[in-house]
Design an enzyme around this catalytic site. Structure first.
Site, PDB file in Angstrom:
ATOM      1  CD1 TRP A  72      40.527  36.075  28.619  1.00 47.87           C
ATOM      2  CD2 TRP A  72      41.018  36.267  30.788  1.00 47.87           C
ATOM      3  NE1 TRP A  72      41.691  35.382  28.857  1.00 47.87           N
ATOM      4  CE2 TRP A  72      42.017  35.488  30.177  1.00 47.87           C
ATOM      5  CE3 TRP A  72      41.108  36.529  32.160  1.00 47.87           C
ATOM      6  CZ2 TRP A  72      43.096  34.961  30.878  1.00 47.87           C
ATOM      7  CZ3 TRP A  72      42.190  36.000  32.864  1.00 47.87           C
ATOM      8  CH2 TRP A  72      43.165  35.237  32.230  1.00 47.87           C
ATOM      9  CG  ASP A  96      39.982  42.651  28.494  1.00 42.79           C
ATOM     10  OD1 ASP A  96      40.995  42.955  27.843  1.00 42.79           O
ATOM     11  OD2 ASP A  96      39.928  41.653  29.245  1.00 42.79           O
ATOM     12  CE  LYS A 115      47.095  37.452  27.270  1.00 41.17           C
ATOM     13  NZ  LYS A 115      45.768  37.598  27.806  1.00 41.17           N
TER      14      LYS A 115
HETATM   15  C1  PLP Z   1      45.158  37.442  29.122  1.00 39.90           C
HETATM   16  C2  PLP Z   1      43.907  38.199  29.264  1.00 39.90           C
HETATM   17  C3  PLP Z   1      43.496  38.729  30.498  1.00 39.90           C
HETATM   18  C4  PLP Z   1      44.286  38.542  31.759  1.00 39.90           C
HETATM   19  O1  PLP Z   1      45.457  39.264  31.707  1.00 39.90           O
HETATM   20  P1  PLP Z   1      46.435  39.366  32.969  1.00 39.90           P
HETATM   21  O2  PLP Z   1      47.362  40.449  32.528  1.00 39.90           O
HETATM   22  O3  PLP Z   1      47.086  38.038  33.105  1.00 39.90           O
HETATM   23  O4  PLP Z   1      45.640  39.734  34.147  1.00 39.90           O
HETATM   24  C5  PLP Z   1      42.330  39.454  30.526  1.00 39.90           C
HETATM   25  N1  PLP Z   1      41.582  39.638  29.430  1.00 39.90           N
HETATM   26  C6  PLP Z   1      41.934  39.130  28.238  1.00 39.90           C
HETATM   27  C7  PLP Z   1      41.064  39.354  27.045  1.00 39.90           C
HETATM   28  C8  PLP Z   1      43.097  38.393  28.117  1.00 39.90           C
HETATM   29  O5  PLP Z   1      43.446  37.881  26.924  1.00 39.90           O
END
Ligand code: PLP
Length: 360
Positions: free
Chosen positions: A101, A171, A195
């Site tokens: 990511w 993030d 998540k």
């Molecule tokens: C799942 C995830 C993403 C991507 O998320 P989307 O909502 O599918 O774009 C980005 N960063 C992390 C850390 C993730 O776990």
């Protein structure tokens, strides 16, 4: 009705209480005669829902007044572009690449300016977090970017990097609300909610007010400007109404549970059950360096692909589902988010012990 223990990395398990409440309110939300799915986002009823959600989140995370909370769409991935478009005033940003990511965010930023990779753990398949105490931060960097919990590889920053005064952008998708964070240390803290908080379709961006300006990269679409959403209190256009409503319920559940300090203790206890087992198992091993372990995503392997596949299959038959590792890394991964009860982890470990005996 029969519920499984769901170890999915995302979309993932939600508190049963929240699901039941949502089910009870499905046909008639608090006397409105309609579902939250069916109501105007400009209605009084909905206004209360989104305002309360924000207030509860502020309360939970102790968000300072000089930060805005935005409920947006496009997932975490949309932020990979939105961040450079809005923050790259000098056209330079530094990225710490600790997994897929972070790498995607880094690659996306290259479309908009000079993105530097100032540290990476790619040399050991992202199984650790590099030392970030004295990195070569670029003098002109507009921000330093991290992915604080790496969902796929199961690592978490044991401490925040030393950004040498630069703005930190993080993030936190897969660790959102799993433990307290000091929001004031970040310029932007954001995550997709699917998540650890709610249904897919919502991304929450917590951003320091002075970073919200009209000075964005030329060509930045209206919908990708933080200022547009901040000025409209996340109601510039139709927000992901139902998703925000569920997030709001999860915030209330977290408050009822005792808040983020309590969640952290619970999550540490839960993760220890699994890590302690992995550390002494003769069959299963964790894949992450001890100092970098995530509390939320726990990858492990047997070292034998066929045995991994057998385990995943038999576990699913026994009611432990979604344990297959990410398609790019293989093995297994147990995601044990806030809504996974400790009983689920204990039952999983008991099943792993049994599997170990049977396959010795
Ligand atoms: C799942 C995830 C993403 C991507 O998320 P989307 O909502 O599918 O774009 C980005 N960063 C992390 C850390 C993730 O776990």
């Amino acid at each position: 009705m029969s519920r499984v223990y769901n170890f999915s990395a995302g979309p993932a398990v939600l508190p049963e209480e929240v699901l039941q409440e949502a089910a009870a309110e499905m046909m008639d939300y608090q006397g409105s005669g309609m579902s939250v799915m069916e109501m105007s986002h400009r209605s009084k009823v909905y206004d209360t829902i989104i305002k309360e959600a924000e207030a509860d989140l502020r309360d939970l995370m102790n968000i300072p007044d000089n930060y805005k909370v935005l409920f947006l769409q496009g997932g975490a991935s949309q932020q990979f572009a939105m961040i450079p478009m809005n923050l790259m005033k000098n056209g330079v940003a530094d990225y710490i690449v600790t997994g897929q990511w972070a790498k995607k965010a880094y690659q996306e930023a290259q479309l908009y300016g000079k993105a530097n990779c100032i540290a990476s753990s790619a040399d050991k398949t992202f199984s650790y977090i590099p030392d970030c105490s004295d990195l070569p931060i670029s003098e002109e960097a507009d921000y330093v970017y991290i992915c604080q919990n790496n969902t796929i590889y199961g690592t978490k920053f044991p401490e925040l990097p030393n950004t040498k005064g630069k703005i930190l952008v993080s993030d936190v998708s897969s660790m959102f609300l799993s433990e307290p964070v000091d929001v004031s240390k970040y310029g932007v803290i954001y995550g997709g909610v699917q998540k650890n908080i709610g249904p897919a379709g919502v991304v929450i961006v917590i951003i320091r007010e002075d970073l919200i300006t009209e000075d964005v990269l030329p060509g930045t679409p209206t919908m990708l400007r933080y200022k547009v959403h901040a000025d409209a209190d996340s109601l510039y256009n139709t927000p992901p109404c139902y998703g925000i409503y569920i997030c709001g319920k999860v915030f209330k559940w977290l408050k009822k549970m005792g808040g983020l300090e309590v969640m952290k203790e619970r999550n540490e206890k839960k993760a220890a059950v699994l890590y302690d087992f992995l550390d002494q198992s003769k069959l299963f091993h964790g894949t992450v360096e001890k100092g970098s372990r995530s509390l939320m995503n726990v990858p492990f392997v047997t070292g034998d692909k066929d045995l991994d596949a057998k385990f995943v299959k038999e576990a699913a038959e026994a009611g432990f589902v979604n344990l297959k590792g990410h398609r790019t890394v293989g093995g297994m991964r147990a995601s044990i988010y806030n809504a996974m009860p400790i009983e689920g982890v204990e039952a999983l470990v008991a099943f792993m012990k049994k599997f170990e005996e049977e396959n010795a």
